[in-house]
Design an enzyme around this catalytic site. Structure first.
Site, short mmCIF file in Angstrom:
data_model
loop_
_atom_site.label_atom_id
_atom_site.label_comp_id
_atom_site.label_asym_id
_atom_site.label_seq_id
_atom_site.Cartn_x
_atom_site.Cartn_y
_atom_site.Cartn_z
N THR A 170 -9.68 -4.61 0.79
CA THR A 170 -10.79 -5.18 1.73
C THR A 170 -12.19 -4.05 2.42
O THR A 170 -12.94 -4.39 2.75
CB THR A 170 -10.37 -6.26 2.52
OG1 THR A 170 -9.05 -5.46 3.15
CG2 THR A 170 -9.30 -7.50 2.04
N HIS A 215 -4.51 -2.42 -6.29
CA HIS A 215 -4.16 -0.53 -6.46
C HIS A 215 -4.66 1.17 -6.70
O HIS A 215 -5.79 0.35 -7.68
CB HIS A 215 -2.90 -1.09 -7.78
CG HIS A 215 -2.47 -1.88 -7.30
ND1 HIS A 215 -0.82 -1.98 -5.97
CD2 HIS A 215 -1.72 -3.05 -8.15
CE1 HIS A 215 -0.34 -2.84 -6.50
NE2 HIS A 215 -0.68 -3.29 -7.61
N ASP A 229 0.62 -1.27 0.57
CA ASP A 229 0.04 -0.01 -0.33
C ASP A 229 0.65 0.76 0.28
O ASP A 229 0.35 2.03 1.09
CB ASP A 229 -0.95 -0.37 1.29
CG ASP A 229 -1.65 -1.60 1.25
OD1 ASP A 229 -2.23 -1.06 0.21
OD2 ASP A 229 -2.39 -2.10 2.28
N PRO A 247 -9.62 -0.88 7.70
CA PRO A 247 -8.56 0.10 8.60
C PRO A 247 -7.67 -0.83 8.76
O PRO A 247 -7.36 -1.65 8.92
CB PRO A 247 -9.36 0.66 10.20
CG PRO A 247 -10.29 -0.17 10.53
CD PRO A 247 -10.96 -1.79 8.86
N ASN A 274 -5.75 -10.63 -4.36
CA ASN A 274 -5.38 -10.10 -2.99
C ASN A 274 -4.78 -8.66 -3.19
O ASN A 274 -4.66 -7.33 -1.71
CB ASN A 274 -4.24 -10.78 -1.78
CG ASN A 274 -2.93 -11.36 -2.59
OD1 ASN A 274 -2.88 -11.09 -3.57
ND2 ASN A 274 -2.02 -11.01 -1.82
P1 GDP Z 1 -0.69 0.29 -3.44
O1 GDP Z 1 -1.25 -0.98 -3.51
O2 GDP Z 1 0.45 0.47 -3.24
O3 GDP Z 1 -0.87 0.79 -5.44
O4 GDP Z 1 -1.30 1.18 -2.71
P2 GDP Z 1 -2.78 1.38 -2.57
O5 GDP Z 1 -3.34 2.07 -3.97
O6 GDP Z 1 -3.51 0.81 -1.75
O7 GDP Z 1 -2.34 2.73 -1.35
C1 GDP Z 1 -2.18 3.98 -1.78
C2 GDP Z 1 -3.43 5.29 -1.94
O8 GDP Z 1 -2.55 6.64 -1.94
C3 GDP Z 1 -4.58 5.47 -3.08
O9 GDP Z 1 -5.79 5.84 -2.26
C4 GDP Z 1 -3.78 6.51 -3.92
O10 GDP Z 1 -4.51 6.69 -4.60
C5 GDP Z 1 -3.55 6.59 -2.66
N1 GDP Z 1 -2.46 7.35 -3.12
C6 GDP Z 1 -0.86 7.51 -3.78
N2 GDP Z 1 -0.10 8.61 -3.50
C7 GDP Z 1 -0.38 9.39 -2.78
C8 GDP Z 1 0.08 10.53 -2.44
O11 GDP Z 1 1.01 11.39 -2.55
N3 GDP Z 1 -0.70 11.54 -1.49
C9 GDP Z 1 -2.02 11.78 -1.06
N4 GDP Z 1 -3.12 12.02 -0.43
N5 GDP Z 1 -2.27 9.83 -1.64
C10 GDP Z 1 -1.49 8.79 -2.05
#
Ligand code: GDP
Length: 423
Positions: free
Chosen positions: A301, A40, A12, A304, A37
């Site tokens: 999922t 993104h 994440d 939190p 699982n």
């Molecule tokens: P991943 O599985 O590594 O792709 O990460 P996730 O998608 O689960 O979580 C990243 C979350 O942070 C997503 O909701 C993105 O839209 C958000 N996000 C990514 N980069 C940034 C950022 O620089 N600032 C903010 N506020 N949100 C971000």
């Protein structure tokens, strides 16, 4: 250029967002491990998308996306994901998506077994996403799984199914006392969800080898982070597959191709889904505020997430294991509300302080040593140059670079595609 984009923490970190941003520099994007699982989140001018199985380059028309042999694919879920994109006007063609004939199919009984075991464990459960990932990887190594290419010969597949269901019922029916599985139900599931996908299935090893030989650039996209790697992570609270860059060429199906660059995606603070050691965890009001500010709820999922300050021992280890050549530091904007930003600089284990990450029972006993650095208390989400950042934000980036011994190349200051700084 052959690049791996990988997570340096617990997952994440914002890999989806960075891959979507960087994808325009690459001809091909390959997902090389894991299954649905993963979650993104990608936000761009076409809308907001949650991708579980599809590579994050799928939202760019000119990028070819490959699902590699290291993946485990729930074909029912994939059908839904392709359908949801279609509803938003994005049509996925076989030129745009290629699925490895060697990729493993995640069957409904893998999901069932995941749930049965988590339920049996009760309060000692692993916090699995219950999407069948560990059971299907186990079957892969037991050599009792089905591969996408098997769908081309349904007669041979039906013959194998008999024996596999007989074996599965030893656990599902005789062990857990659940309703017996039948070969027929599993065959019709494969026919319903697998056969319509066959247009996408091909020998992606051949495709990628030709692409690299023709000078095309390839990006490998990881799922989860270094600390969830089956070998180098916080076992047994890891994923069932290899999340590290060294595995990328194997999981992508081109083990003979060497990486030119590894970009480590690192969050400006910490988050972790599910159970397991998470030394830097912040609790109470401090934790709740950070969780809210960062919107830290699981994309796959909705759970939190646990949160903490930036964790130097864990992030340094993650960057090392990944062989990161540079870092993309994400979610810097989330820290803007702090007067003083908490940073976990060391772990204290049995009264001894260390900045080394460790595994096993020592990690379970580790306590965080926190320091507080000055915050900037200004919205930085519209900054597009390093010089635009307030002085204390610049100092925070330099502090992290020094602590982990790796250069920061990108700073993400918001979820939108253009909300970033390139150094
Ligand atoms: P991943 O599985 O590594 O792709 O990460 P996730 O998608 O689960 O979580 C990243 C979350 O942070 C997503 O909701 C993105 O839209 C958000 N996000 C990514 N980069 C940034 C950022 O620089 N600032 C903010 N506020 N949100 C971000």
């Amino acid at each position: 250029m052959i690049t791996a984009v990988v997570g340096t923490n617990w997952g994440d970190e914002g890999k989806g967002r960075m891959v979507d941003l960087l994808a325009n520099k690459y001809d091909v994007v390959v997902r090389y491990q894991g299954g649905n699982n993963a979650g993104h989140t990608v936000i761009n001018d076409r809308g907001e998308f949650i991708l579980n199985l599809l590579p994050s380059g799928i939202l760019r028309d000119e990028t070819v996306n490959v699902m590699g042999p290291g993946m485990v694919i729930d074909i029912e879920h994939l059908t839904g994901e392709i359908g949801r994109l279609r509803e938003k006007g994005i049509e996925i063609t076989p030129d745009h998506l290629k699925i490895s004939d060697r990729a493993i199919i995640c069957m409904p009984y893998h999901k069932l077994l995941d749930c049965l075991e988590e339920d049996r464990l009760g309060k000692n459960s692993y916090g699995s996403t219950r999407r069948g990932i560990s059971p299907v990887y186990s079957d892969k190594y037991m050599k009792k799984a089905f591969r996408m290419g098997d769908l081309f010969d349904m007669n041979a597949l039906k013959e194998r199914m008999e024996g596999i269901i007989e074996w599965k019922n030893l656990t599902v029916k005789n062990g857990y006392g659940s309703e017996a599985l039948t070969p027929e139900a599993n065959i019709s599931w494969l026919e319903k969800f697998g056969l319509p996908l066959l247009n996408y299935v091909c020998d992606t090893t051949e495709y990628l080898t030709d692409a690299v030989n023709a000078g095309k650039s390839v990006m490998f996209e990881a799922q989860l982070g270094a600390l969830r790697d089956i070998d180098f992570g916080i076992y047994p609270f890891t994923s069932a597959s290899s999340t590290i860059s060294a595995y990328a060429p194997i999981g992508a199906g081109i083990p003979h191709i060497k990486l030119d660059e590894t970009i480590g995606i690192m969050k400006a603070y910490s988050s972790c889904v599910g159970a397991g050691p998470f030394t830097c965890e912040l609790f109470g009001k401090e934790g709740d505020e950070l969780r809210e500010a960062g919107g830290e709820y699981g994309a796959a999922t909705g759970r939190p997430r646990r949160v903490g300050g930036f964790d130097i021992p864990a992030s340094k280890y993650g960057a090392m294991i990944q062989g990161a050549d540079c870092i993309a530091l994400t979610k810097m904007d989330v820290l803007s509300y702090f007067d003083k930003i908490p940073v976990c600089t060391k772990y204290s284990v049995d009264g001894v302080e260390t900045d080394k990450f460790m595994v096993g029972s020592k990690l379970d006993r580790a306590k965080p040593v926190y320091e507080y650095v000055d915050g900037w208390k200004t919205d930085i989400s519209s900054c597009r140059n390093f010089e635009d950042l307030p002085e204390n934000a610049q100092k925070y980036v330099k502090y992290i670079e020094n602590a982990i011994g790796c250069k920061v190349k990108y700073i993400s200051v918001g979820p939108d595609r253009d909300a970033y700084i390139e150094m």
